[in-house]
Design a protein around this motif. Structure first.
Motif, PDB file in Angstrom:
ATOM      1  N   UNK A  47      10.657  17.196  -3.275  1.00  0.00           N
ATOM      2  CA  UNK A  47       9.925  18.428  -3.005  1.00  0.00           C
ATOM      3  C   UNK A  47      10.380  19.614  -3.853  1.00  0.00           C
ATOM      4  N   UNK A  48      11.642  19.630  -4.291  1.00  0.00           N
ATOM      5  CA  UNK A  48      12.198  20.780  -5.021  1.00  0.00           C
ATOM      6  C   UNK A  48      12.986  20.352  -6.256  1.00  0.00           C
ATOM      7  N   UNK A  49      12.481  19.446  -7.074  1.00  0.00           N
ATOM      8  CA  UNK A  49      13.270  19.027  -8.239  1.00  0.00           C
ATOM      9  C   UNK A  49      13.542  20.211  -9.158  1.00  0.00           C
ATOM     10  N   UNK A  50      14.763  20.337  -9.615  1.00  0.00           N
ATOM     11  CA  UNK A  50      15.204  21.445 -10.475  1.00  0.00           C
ATOM     12  C   UNK A  50      14.963  22.800  -9.804  1.00  0.00           C
ATOM     13  N   UNK A  51      15.035  22.827  -8.473  1.00  0.00           N
ATOM     14  CA  UNK A  51      14.820  24.042  -7.672  1.00  0.00           C
ATOM     15  C   UNK A  51      13.427  24.639  -7.844  1.00  0.00           C
ATOM     16  N   UNK A  52      12.452  23.813  -8.212  1.00  0.00           N
ATOM     17  CA  UNK A  52      11.072  24.275  -8.372  1.00  0.00           C
ATOM     18  C   UNK A  52      10.210  23.527  -7.362  1.00  0.00           C
ATOM     19  N   UNK A  53       9.499  24.271  -6.543  1.00  0.00           N
ATOM     20  CA  UNK A  53       8.663  23.665  -5.508  1.00  0.00           C
ATOM     21  C   UNK A  53       7.517  22.869  -6.133  1.00  0.00           C
ATOM     22  N   UNK A  54       7.147  21.765  -5.493  1.00  0.00           N
ATOM     23  CA  UNK A  54       5.988  21.002  -5.953  1.00  0.00           C
ATOM     24  C   UNK A  54       4.744  21.879  -5.805  1.00  0.00           C
ATOM     25  N   UNK A  55       3.761  21.640  -6.649  1.00  0.00           N
ATOM     26  CA  UNK A  55       2.565  22.492  -6.665  1.00  0.00           C
ATOM     27  C   UNK A  55       1.681  22.283  -5.441  1.00  0.00           C
ATOM     28  N   UNK A  56       1.587  21.024  -5.005  1.00  0.00           N
ATOM     29  CA  UNK A  56       0.674  20.722  -3.908  1.00  0.00           C
ATOM     30  C   UNK A  56       1.079  19.417  -3.222  1.00  0.00           C
TER      31      UNK A  56
END
Length: 191
Positions: free
Chosen positions: A164-173
């Motif tokens: 859900x948060x790879x590389x501290x980036x939230x998935x888009x959808x």
């Protein structure tokens, strides 16, 4: 010469001006706004055919699943999902939770020494617990908790890091989250 001296006298005062006044453009639009969590709607109780397995790591020999239809990526930047944990003996724990991928680390308490070492902190929140009669009971005293602080959050840490948060980036959808679960990890994850 007098003008230069006068300017030099006021330079220290300008340096001590409030930071908000110096931010300019951004503060005109974002100043005073704070993050607000949206109202949580509990999903339908999970069905076995909708469960997607994921590897939560070697910390447990339980089986871990996410109910695919329950995944919601909210406008408030929270991924909400139903987590199902099944023990080798067959006992099941079902919970509806939320995850914030990258926060500033300032929620219930301020820990400056932590912010120096780790700028982005993932957090989770328990909204409801599944009961045997296939209904939900809302969690009492629900609050945001940092994932790194508690050893029992191994499943949520795996969800955060790999899905859900790879590389501290939230998935888009939701579709991107489901694809990551089906693939075994998100493409942004560095192996």
């Amino acid at each position: 010469m007098k003008n230069i001296l006068l300017l030099l006298c006021f330079l220290p005062l300008a340096a001590c001006a409030p930071q908000k006044a110096l931010k300019g453009f951004d503060s005109d639009f974002d100043g005073g706004k704070s993050w607000a969590e949206l109202q949580v709607q509990l999903p339908a109780y999970p069905k076995a055919e909708n469960l997607l397995p994921f590897d939560a790591g070697p910390a447990s020999n339980n089986l871990h699943y996410i109910d695919a239809p329950s995944i919601v990526v909210g406008e408030d930047d929270i991924v909400r999902y139903t987590l199902v944990i099944k023990s080798p003996e067959g006992a099941m724990n079902i919970s509806y939770e939320g995850m914030r991928c990258a926060t500033d680390g300032v929620r219930e308490n301020v820990r400056a020494e932590l912010l120096i070492l780790k700028f982005q902190i993932a957090e989770k929140r328990l909204y409801a617990i599944g009961r045997d009669d296939k209904t939900w009971v809302r969690a009492r005293g629900s609050k945001w908790e940092e994932l790194e602080d508690k050893s029992q959050h191994y499943a949520q840490r795996a969800l955060s890091r790999y899905f859900f948060c790879p590389a501290n980036i939230i998935v888009r959808n939701e579709k991107e989250a489901i694809q990551a679960l089906k693939s075994g990890s998100h493409p942004r994850v560095i192996q």
